[in-house]
Design a protein around this motif. Structure first.
Motif, short mmCIF file in Angstrom:
data_model
loop_
_atom_site.label_atom_id
_atom_site.label_comp_id
_atom_site.label_asym_id
_atom_site.label_seq_id
_atom_site.Cartn_x
_atom_site.Cartn_y
_atom_site.Cartn_z
N UNK A 1 20.14 -96.18 -7.66
CA UNK A 1 18.93 -96.63 -8.33
C UNK A 1 18.23 -97.57 -7.35
N UNK A 2 17.33 -96.97 -6.56
CA UNK A 2 16.83 -97.64 -5.36
C UNK A 2 15.47 -98.29 -5.55
N UNK A 3 14.68 -97.81 -6.46
CA UNK A 3 13.29 -98.24 -6.53
C UNK A 3 13.07 -99.38 -7.49
N UNK A 4 12.52 -100.50 -6.97
CA UNK A 4 12.22 -101.63 -7.85
C UNK A 4 11.15 -101.26 -8.86
N UNK A 5 10.24 -100.34 -8.45
CA UNK A 5 9.18 -99.94 -9.38
C UNK A 5 9.68 -99.04 -10.50
N UNK A 6 10.77 -98.33 -10.27
CA UNK A 6 11.36 -97.46 -11.30
C UNK A 6 12.87 -97.62 -11.28
N UNK A 7 13.39 -98.71 -11.82
CA UNK A 7 14.85 -98.94 -11.78
C UNK A 7 15.63 -97.92 -12.60
N UNK A 8 14.95 -97.16 -13.45
CA UNK A 8 15.64 -96.14 -14.25
C UNK A 8 15.85 -94.85 -13.47
N UNK B 1 20.75 -93.14 -20.42
CA UNK B 1 21.62 -94.02 -21.20
C UNK B 1 21.56 -95.43 -20.66
N UNK B 2 21.52 -96.41 -21.53
CA UNK B 2 21.48 -97.80 -21.07
C UNK B 2 20.23 -98.15 -20.31
N UNK B 3 19.12 -97.44 -20.58
CA UNK B 3 17.86 -97.77 -19.93
C UNK B 3 17.66 -97.15 -18.57
N UNK B 4 18.59 -96.29 -18.12
CA UNK B 4 18.36 -95.63 -16.84
C UNK B 4 19.02 -94.26 -16.83
N UNK B 5 18.65 -93.47 -15.84
CA UNK B 5 19.18 -92.11 -15.72
C UNK B 5 20.52 -92.13 -15.01
N UNK B 6 21.44 -91.32 -15.52
CA UNK B 6 22.75 -91.21 -14.89
C UNK B 6 23.14 -89.74 -14.78
N UNK C 1 17.51 -81.76 -15.95
CA UNK C 1 17.13 -83.10 -16.38
C UNK C 1 16.91 -83.06 -17.88
N UNK C 2 17.75 -83.73 -18.63
CA UNK C 2 17.61 -83.77 -20.08
C UNK C 2 16.40 -84.61 -20.47
N UNK C 3 16.07 -84.60 -21.75
CA UNK C 3 14.88 -85.27 -22.25
C UNK C 3 14.82 -86.72 -21.77
N UNK C 4 13.67 -87.07 -21.17
CA UNK C 4 13.44 -88.44 -20.75
C UNK C 4 14.07 -88.86 -19.44
N UNK C 5 14.87 -88.01 -18.82
CA UNK C 5 15.53 -88.37 -17.57
C UNK C 5 14.54 -88.41 -16.41
N UNK C 6 14.83 -89.24 -15.42
CA UNK C 6 14.00 -89.35 -14.21
C UNK C 6 14.94 -89.29 -13.01
N UNK D 1 3.95 -88.71 -9.92
CA UNK D 1 4.89 -88.39 -11.00
C UNK D 1 5.55 -89.63 -11.57
N UNK D 2 6.10 -90.47 -10.68
CA UNK D 2 6.92 -91.59 -11.12
C UNK D 2 6.20 -92.93 -11.14
N UNK D 3 4.98 -92.96 -10.59
CA UNK D 3 4.23 -94.21 -10.58
C UNK D 3 4.70 -95.19 -9.53
N UNK D 4 5.48 -94.73 -8.55
CA UNK D 4 5.99 -95.58 -7.47
C UNK D 4 6.29 -94.71 -6.27
N UNK D 5 6.18 -95.28 -5.08
CA UNK D 5 6.51 -94.55 -3.85
C UNK D 5 8.03 -94.34 -3.80
N UNK D 6 8.50 -93.23 -3.23
CA UNK D 6 9.94 -93.02 -3.12
C UNK D 6 10.58 -94.03 -2.18
N UNK D 7 11.77 -94.47 -2.50
CA UNK D 7 12.51 -95.35 -1.62
C UNK D 7 13.14 -94.53 -0.51
N UNK D 8 13.51 -95.18 0.59
CA UNK D 8 14.16 -94.49 1.70
C UNK D 8 15.49 -93.90 1.25
N UNK D 9 15.82 -92.71 1.78
CA UNK D 9 17.05 -92.04 1.41
C UNK D 9 18.24 -92.64 2.14
#
Length: 274
Positions: free
Chosen positions: A38-45, A16-21, A70-75, A264-272
């Motif tokens: 929402x930690x990753x600049x490469x995948x803000x969604x 919703x609103x361009x990102x996963x919640x 994860x519903x349709x389209x969620x990341x 999968x996501x096209x970006x490295x994972x951000x630190x937890x």
């Protein structure tokens, strides 16, 4: 004696609103969920959620269920706070049951830091994954033994089973093992000189973007022993990891997950954020 607990946590992600919640959450004791970041600049969604435990690990008689959807389209990426100690089971063992469902176009990563099996620990982990045709799922977990008193005392038993199903219920992968604790410990261990093992499953189209030989070399460079191979029925890629210590296994799982995450996501994972 610890009385044991039965608890079921549920997490549901949507877009919703361009990102996963986090659209649904039910996290009774001993579960505790941080708010999604929402930690990753490469995948803000992309939503990253740390699922914590408010207890001191798993005890005999515990039955903990986790459902992640994860519903349709969620990341989304769901991860644990740290390794989980599995305490001695003087009666019933500890049971963990996971159900992971990714719908069309969803990208879902669920990673668990290693379970650490103390002497006389008995653990059963069952995971069921339901995968839509255009979804991608990454799942990582691992196991290590630890004898804090140094008395050569093994865990009692470990059993694991992971089933991967298509959305129509067809069975794609069924992977199971059951080991007596003595088979995991000491000079007769089926793991040889290794005290820890784990696996990463990359399910869906992202698996085709990983080079198995490159993944193996990446993990071997960390001091682990890795093998990567295609899963049955075109389900994806399976990565097995052996390590001499739980710390090496944890690093190798993180590194294998980073490679799968990037595919999968096209970006490295951000630190937890712990």
């Amino acid at each position: 004696m610890h009385p044991g607990r039965t608890s079921r946590a549920e997490l549901g992600f949507a877009v919703g609103g361009g990102r996963t919640f986090l659209a649904r959450q039910r996290v009774p004791y001993p579960f505790h969920a941080t708010r999604p970041h929402h930690l990753g600049a490469g995948r803000p969604d992309l939503a990253t959620l740390v699922l914590q435990s408010a207890s001191g690990g798993l005890f005999g008689g515990d039955r903990l269920d986790l459902v992640v959807t994860a519903n349709a389209g969620a990341a989304a990426h769901v991860t644990s706070q740290a390794a989980t100690v599995v305490h001695s089971a003087r009666g019933d063992g500890s049971v963990v049951a996971n159900r992971i469902e990714a719908r069309d176009g969803a990208m879902l990563s669920v990673t668990t830091d290693p379970y650490v099996l103390f002497p006389e620990a008995q653990l059963s982990v069952a995971t069921e994954i339901v995968l839509a045709p255009t979804a991608t799922v990454v799942v990582a977990d691992g196991f290590a033994t630890h004898d804090p008193a140094g008395r050569g005392s093994p865990p009692r038993r470990l059993s694991t089973r992971c089933r991967v199903l298509s959305e129509d219920g067809s069975l794609l992968v069924d992977d199971a093992c059951e080991l007596d604790g003595t088979a995991l410990f000491g000079p007769g261990s089926v793991l040889g000189p290794h005290a820890a093992f784990g696996s990463v499953l990359v399910l869906g189209a992202a698996a085709g973007r990983l080079d198995p030989a490159a993944v193996e070399a990446r993990l071997d460079a960390l001091g682990a022993l890795a093998g990567a191979s295609p899963l049955p029925n075109g389900a994806g890629l399976g990565i097995r990891i052996l390590a001499k210590q739980g710390g090496v296994l944890a690093r190798a799982l993180d590194d294998a997950h980073a490679a799968a995450f990037a595919a999968t996501f096209g970006a490295e994972p951000s630190g937890r954020r712990r």
